[in-house]
Design a protein around this motif. Structure first.
Motif, PDB file in Angstrom:
ATOM      1  N   ILE A  11       0.829  -1.214   0.000  1.00 49.45           N
ATOM      2  CA  ILE A  11       0.000   0.000   0.000  1.00 49.45           C
ATOM      3  C   ILE A  11       0.863   1.265   0.000  1.00 49.45           C
ATOM      4  CG2 ILE A  11      -0.316   0.110   2.506  1.00 49.45           C
ATOM      5  CD1 ILE A  11      -2.939   0.949  -0.209  1.00 49.45           C
ATOM      6  N   TRP A  12       2.027   1.236   0.652  1.00 49.34           N
ATOM      7  CA  TRP A  12       2.863   2.434   0.684  1.00 49.34           C
ATOM      8  C   TRP A  12       3.375   2.789  -0.719  1.00 49.34           C
ATOM      9  CZ3 TRP A  12       8.032   2.184  -0.656  1.00 49.34           C
ATOM     10  CH2 TRP A  12       8.640   0.932  -0.621  1.00 49.34           C
ATOM     11  N   ILE A  13       3.563   1.799  -1.574  1.00 50.70           N
ATOM     12  CA  ILE A  13       3.973   2.080  -2.950  1.00 50.70           C
ATOM     13  C   ILE A  13       2.799   2.672  -3.724  1.00 50.70           C
ATOM     14  CG2 ILE A  13       4.677   1.022  -5.131  1.00 50.70           C
ATOM     15  CD1 ILE A  13       6.543  -0.760  -3.557  1.00 50.70           C
ATOM     16  N   THR A  14       1.593   2.185  -3.445  1.00 52.27           N
ATOM     17  CA  THR A  14       0.407   2.761  -4.081  1.00 52.27           C
ATOM     18  C   THR A  14       0.259   4.225  -3.691  1.00 52.27           C
ATOM     19  OG1 THR A  14      -0.692   0.621  -4.132  1.00 52.27           O
ATOM     20  CG2 THR A  14      -2.106   2.573  -4.295  1.00 52.27           C
ATOM     21  N   ILE A  15       0.499   4.535  -2.427  1.00 50.45           N
ATOM     22  CA  ILE A  15       0.413   5.928  -1.961  1.00 50.45           C
ATOM     23  C   ILE A  15       1.460   6.785  -2.663  1.00 50.45           C
ATOM     24  CG2 ILE A  15       0.733   7.425   0.049  1.00 50.45           C
ATOM     25  CD1 ILE A  15      -0.537   5.079   1.707  1.00 50.45           C
TER      26      ILE A  15
END
Length: 129
Positions: A11-15
């Motif tokens: 999810i941090w890469i999506t953000i």
């Protein structure tokens, strides 16, 4: 959060992809409308500023499309392109001030390299499944 997260992508890469995509899209549109606003703009270099704006707009849109389609391969392509954009900017920084410091560009390139690595890992895992 699975509603926007691609399979295998943290999810941090999506953000990061959403933030970088929105920033690139905004800077690109802004630079196309008014080339004087391009970071590191040099008086009389409107054509270069337009090219800078176009590449940022393109990479920003690709990042947002990768998030929207939840495509790990899209993330890999987008972060790969963004990483090489930073490499080009680092080379430009060695010739003259581009508006970003060398350290900032290096940190961005490393962050994009890490994101690219995670995306490629997800792509390869999906291919081998």
């Amino acid at each position: 959060m699975d509603i926007i997260r691609a399979k295998g992508i943290p999810i941090w890469i999506t953000i990061i992809a959403v933030l970088f995509g929105a920033m690139g899209t905004f800077l690109g549109i802004n630079g196309l409308i008014n080339p004087d606003t391009a970071v590191g703009f040099i008086e009389g270099a409107d054509v270069l500023a337009l090219s800078w704006a176009g590449r940022n707009l393109g990479l920003g849109i690709v990042l947002l499309v990768a998030v929207f389609t939840r495509s790990a391969a899209g993330y890999a392509v987008a972060f790969g392109g963004a990483m090489f954009r930073e490499v080009g900017d680092i080379f430009a920084q060695t010739v003259g001030d581009t508006g970003f410091g060398f350290a900032t560009l290096a940190v961005l390139a490393i962050l994009e390299l890490v994101c690219f690595g995670f995306a490629m890992r997800a792509v390869l895992a999906q291919r081998d499944a």
